[in-house]
Design a protein around this motif. Structure first.
Motif, PDB file in Angstrom:
ATOM      1  N   TYR A 210     -25.634 -71.039  53.916  1.00  0.00           N
ATOM      2  CA  TYR A 210     -24.933 -72.353  54.546  1.00  0.00           C
ATOM      3  C   TYR A 210     -26.065 -72.856  55.673  1.00  0.00           C
ATOM      4  CZ  TYR A 210     -20.882 -70.313  52.780  1.00  0.00           C
ATOM      5  OH  TYR A 210     -19.722 -69.686  52.037  1.00  0.00           O
ATOM      6  N   ASP A 223     -18.621 -74.282  55.141  1.00  0.00           N
ATOM      7  CA  ASP A 223     -17.948 -74.743  53.942  1.00  0.00           C
ATOM      8  C   ASP A 223     -18.850 -75.308  52.777  1.00  0.00           C
ATOM      9  OD1 ASP A 223     -18.436 -77.315  54.816  1.00  0.00           O
ATOM     10  OD2 ASP A 223     -16.234 -77.621  54.763  1.00  0.00           O
ATOM     11  N   THR A 224     -20.066 -75.490  53.080  1.00  0.00           N
ATOM     12  CA  THR A 224     -21.061 -76.012  52.182  1.00  0.00           C
ATOM     13  C   THR A 224     -22.138 -74.926  51.434  1.00  0.00           C
ATOM     14  OG1 THR A 224     -20.476 -78.365  52.889  1.00  0.00           O
ATOM     15  CG2 THR A 224     -22.577 -77.892  51.538  1.00  0.00           C
ATOM     16  N   HIS A 225     -21.915 -74.240  50.509  1.00  0.00           N
ATOM     17  CA  HIS A 225     -22.921 -73.288  50.279  1.00  0.00           C
ATOM     18  C   HIS A 225     -23.935 -73.867  49.493  1.00  0.00           C
ATOM     19  CE1 HIS A 225     -22.569 -68.640  49.217  1.00  0.00           C
ATOM     20  NE2 HIS A 225     -23.347 -68.697  50.448  1.00  0.00           N
ATOM     21  N   LYS A 226     -25.143 -73.210  49.560  1.00  0.00           N
ATOM     22  CA  LYS A 226     -26.358 -73.733  48.999  1.00  0.00           C
ATOM     23  C   LYS A 226     -27.075 -72.629  48.168  1.00  0.00           C
ATOM     24  CE  LYS A 226     -26.994 -77.763  51.944  1.00  0.00           C
ATOM     25  NZ  LYS A 226     -28.125 -78.358  52.964  1.00  0.00           N
ATOM     26  N   GLY A 244     -26.204 -77.500  45.606  1.00  0.00           N
ATOM     27  CA  GLY A 244     -25.496 -77.395  46.706  1.00  0.00           C
ATOM     28  C   GLY A 244     -25.817 -78.711  47.565  1.00  0.00           C
ATOM     29  N   GLU A 246     -24.127 -82.082  49.758  1.00  0.00           N
ATOM     30  CA  GLU A 246     -22.932 -83.136  49.612  1.00  0.00           C
ATOM     31  C   GLU A 246     -22.786 -83.491  48.401  1.00  0.00           C
ATOM     32  OE1 GLU A 246     -20.885 -83.655  51.983  1.00  0.00           O
ATOM     33  OE2 GLU A 246     -21.937 -82.241  53.217  1.00  0.00           O
ATOM     34  N   LYS A 249     -20.801 -79.974  46.540  1.00  0.00           N
ATOM     35  CA  LYS A 249     -20.335 -79.529  47.368  1.00  0.00           C
ATOM     36  C   LYS A 249     -19.043 -78.368  47.160  1.00  0.00           C
ATOM     37  CE  LYS A 249     -18.184 -79.887  51.983  1.00  0.00           C
ATOM     38  NZ  LYS A 249     -17.438 -81.134  53.127  1.00  0.00           N
ATOM     39  N   ARG A 250     -19.612 -76.962  47.251  1.00  0.00           N
ATOM     40  CA  ARG A 250     -18.630 -75.991  46.779  1.00  0.00           C
ATOM     41  C   ARG A 250     -18.844 -75.035  48.083  1.00  0.00           C
ATOM     42  NH1 ARG A 250     -18.562 -79.496  43.823  1.00  0.00           N
ATOM     43  NH2 ARG A 250     -18.385 -79.366  41.557  1.00  0.00           N
ATOM     44  N   ARG A 251     -17.573 -74.218  48.176  1.00  0.00           N
ATOM     45  CA  ARG A 251     -17.712 -73.409  49.440  1.00  0.00           C
ATOM     46  C   ARG A 251     -18.370 -72.104  49.169  1.00  0.00           C
ATOM     47  NH1 ARG A 251     -12.757 -74.176  50.660  1.00  0.00           N
ATOM     48  NH2 ARG A 251     -13.253 -75.485  52.435  1.00  0.00           N
TER      49      ARG A 251
END
Length: 703
Positions: A210, A223-226, A244, A246, A249-251
């Protein structure tokens, strides 16, 4: 998965010590200020006077923590047998522990702990049978609180990336080595969280993280995994963002690479249940192809064979099934192992598939070929938990472990072709299983549901209602509690204690229906199942209220907190450990919002808010109620379930407790949610737990 990517030694005298009664009546807790704060949910005002304790960086919070820690420490110095229990735990803990070996490149690796080492050491043996230390986590820090959090070798085994956790934090660092000469290559990868490392040949590896949060790294929402790719020989600052942010967007997200290096698999989710799944065919240079979209099902890749991909899924199979599909026609899934009445998990090794079935929380194993044809049913040493049976395709010698509540974990060597098993490593623990009983019973919960429970104790125990008993469970997140040996429980049972574990709803013991039976608007089923377990033990004279302790950690900490506020008369002692205790605000911190599948959130609807508020431990402590003697347990570096949950619950209990039962909070330093603690930290915590339980149950002295 083939991808790189936890009393006859001395006698007990039952009596209520006068010194204990006097000390409890005169308890003067550290002052905890109250600052008016009100939140409004769907027109309902909720007071939160201890909101200020959520700020872990504030000076007044740090001061409160210090005063509470000193208070708890002072209380424990008055327990006469605390150090004796610590000595007993240290003695039984001091045995050699060797893990199952695994092969990477030209070496065979294994973990070993000489007995009381802070962390286990990773060794390796070469083809000439020369053994050396490969990684010694005990040298990562001076106090043993920096741990090895994960390790991944590339296909050739000549490169390795390992993760370290400092003070138990979920935020890790990745260190890259030439595995042959153990020399470090490249700079250390910083600020990595909830990530494996998946090698792509010798070019580099995928990892996930993150953006570094603003404010406290231990509490800020993530809350935004990359997913990134690190190319060897380059700086982290130029690592390529694969997916990943915006736009996607996945947790939680991660990429795994198949053993044959042909496929990349991307799994993405917004909660701890349900995932999207994509595949990239490197041979045919495709983009990511969707295999499963939405979050209604859980599907995970197991293996690949040429054009065929094998996956385990609960789609159209609440108890799981193994399927395969052709990359050229990925929408057609064919059963390899159909769903059965028992929950399935799968491992592979030696060119075979191993089907692990869970029946009433106990293991059975079948060996099959890749078409699903039964090769043999594997005979296990008894009723308990078996795991392992994994390795590379050409590795015919596999390993598995077997354990239960009265059998120390033993490692077996297994020949995948002949099916022959032999003991590989049997631990020399000062414990005789023949002196103990571990029985399974079934009891009925409030709504008529039948629940299994394992009850373990020393043979000859009198069922007179006076046996010190720990009732432990979890009840959430599809996690199953299967029998496993613990030296802590061994000491408890050796001294006349009972250890009971009910497999309550919310877990995965009976598949998706069991999990879903304990989530959101069904969550109170979990607490009722736990309460019914305690009532069963008391009705059948295993124990009584005055000799029962409730215990659980994390979601199990919520279980204890909710149970003791719903039924404060059920037990004498309570141990809510690293618990989710403020159900109205759990989703505001770190990765907490990802637990919404199990819990729901206070923002979802008025109905959901009211349901959460009706059992949330922090909001349900009431004046004029006598709560059990309570030891709230947390750690200063817990960035999964932030310490604020425990701080606020302890403050509420100390303010409103109406009887002499003490309310203490134990705050471990340089520790996180649980993983990576040093041996000394674990022994220290369990010494306090066992001694507090016995002391509050009226144990006067140990002979």
């Amino acid at each position: 998965m083939k991808f790189k990517s936890l009393f006859s030694i001395f006698a007990m005298t039952i009596a209520i010590p006068a010194t204990s009664q006097t000390m409890q009546k005169n308890l003067k807790y550290p002052e905890t200020k109250k600052i008016a704060h009100t939140d409004t949910y769907f027109g309902t005002a909720v007071e939160d006077p201890y909101r200020w304790l959520e700020d872990d960086q504030a000076a007044d919070t740090k001061d409160w923590v210090k005063r509470e820690a000193d208070f708890t420490k002072d209380y424990f110095t008055k327990i006469p047998f605390r150090e004796e229990i610590r000595a007993q735990l240290k003695d039984i803990w001091n045995y050699e522990k060797i893990g199952a070996p695994f092969k990477e490149g030209n070496y065979t690796y294994f973990y070993k702990n000489d007995g009381l080492q802070a962390q286990s050491v990773l060794y390796r043996t070469d083809k000439a049978n020369k053994t050396e230390v490969f990684l010694d986590p005990n040298k990562f820090s001076t106090d043993g609180t920096t741990s090895l959090a994960g390790i991944s070798f590339n296909k050739k085994g000549n490169l390795v990336a390992y993760s370290i956790s400092e003070g138990g934090s979920d935020w890790n660092k990745i260190i890259i080595l030439n595995a042959e000469n153990k020399e470090k290559i490249d700079e250390t990868i910083q600020d990595v969280k909830f990530s494996g490392t998946a090698w792509l040949g010798e070019k580099g590896f995928f990892y996930s993280s993150y953006d570094k949060p603003k404010g406290s790294e231990l509490t800020a929402k993530t809350d935004t995994h990359k997913v990134y790719f690190h190319e060897l020989g380059t700086k982290q600052s130029v690592d390529k963002l694969i997916i990943g942010g915006e736009k996607f967007k996945r947790r939680y997200m991660g990429i795994a690479v198949s053993e044959d290096q042909r496929f990349e698999f991307l799994s993405a989710s917004v909660a701890t249940n349900g995932n999207e799944l994509y595949v990239k065919d490197l041979k045919n240079n495709t983009d990511f192809i969707p295999l499963q979209t939405g979050y209604d099902f859980n599907t995970n890749i197991i293996d690949t064979k040429g054009d065929f991909i094998y996956a385990i899924t609960d789609k159209d199979a609440p108890n799981m099934r193994l399927v395969k599909f052709n990359i050229n026609n990925p929408t057609v899934w064919m059963d390899v192992i159909p769903q059965s009445e028992n929950v399935l998990s799968v491992s592979t090794g030696g060119g075979y598939i191993f089907a692990n079935y869970m029946k009433d929380a106990l293991t059975t194993i079948n060996q099959l070929d890749y078409d699903g044809k039964l090769i043999r049913k594997i005979s296990l040493p008894g009723k308990g938990t078996a795991g392992g049976f994994s390795g590379k395709d050409d590795q015919k010698e596999l390993y598995y472990s077997f354990t239960n509540y009265i059998t120390p974990g033993t490692t077996f060597k297994f020949n995948a072709d002949s099916g022959k098993s032999e003991v590989y490593q049997k631990p020399k623990v000062k414990f005789n299983p023949e002196d103990f009983v571990s029985e399974q019973v079934f009891y009925t919960s409030k709504d008529g549901t039948k629940i299994p429970m394992m009850i373990s104790y020393k043979k000859g125990l009198k069922m007179n209602g006076k046996n010190p008993t720990i009732l432990y469970s979890y009840g959430g997140f599809n996690i199953s509690l299967t029998p496993a040996f613990s030296v802590v429980n061994a000491i408890w049972m050796e001294n006349g204690g009972i250890y009971a574990v009910p497999n309550i709803r919310g877990g995965g013991e009976y598949g998706k229906k069991w999990h879903d039976g304990g989530i959101k608007m069904n969550k109170k089923n979990v607490f009722e199942d736990f309460i019914a377990a305690g009532e069963y033990l008391q009705k059948n004279k295993y124990t009584s209220k005055d000799f029962m302790a409730l215990s659980g950690r994390s979601n199990g900490g919520l279980l204890v907190g909710a149970t003791m506020t719903m039924r404060p008369d059920l037990a004498k002692v309570a141990f809510p450990g690293v618990g989710v205790l403020d159900m109205l605000r759990y989703n505001k911190f770190t990765a907490g919002a990802g637990w919404s599948y199990d819990y729901g959130t206070a923002e979802d609807s008025k109905e959901m808010f009211e349901y959460l508020k009706s059992y949330s431990p922090v909001q349900n402590v009431k004046k004029g109620v006598c709560y059990p003697s309570t030891l709230v347990i947390t750690s200063d570096h817990d960035d999964r379930v932030v310490p604020a949950h425990s701080f606020k619950f302890a403050a509420n209990l100390q303010e409103k407790q109406s009887c002499a039962n003490p309310v203490l909070i134990r705050i471990e330093t340089n520790a996180g949610h649980g993983a990576g603690k040093s041996t000394d930290q674990v022994i220290g915590e369990n010494s306090d737990i066992l001694s507090f339980a016995l002391y509050e149950m009226g144990i006067k002295k140990l002979k």
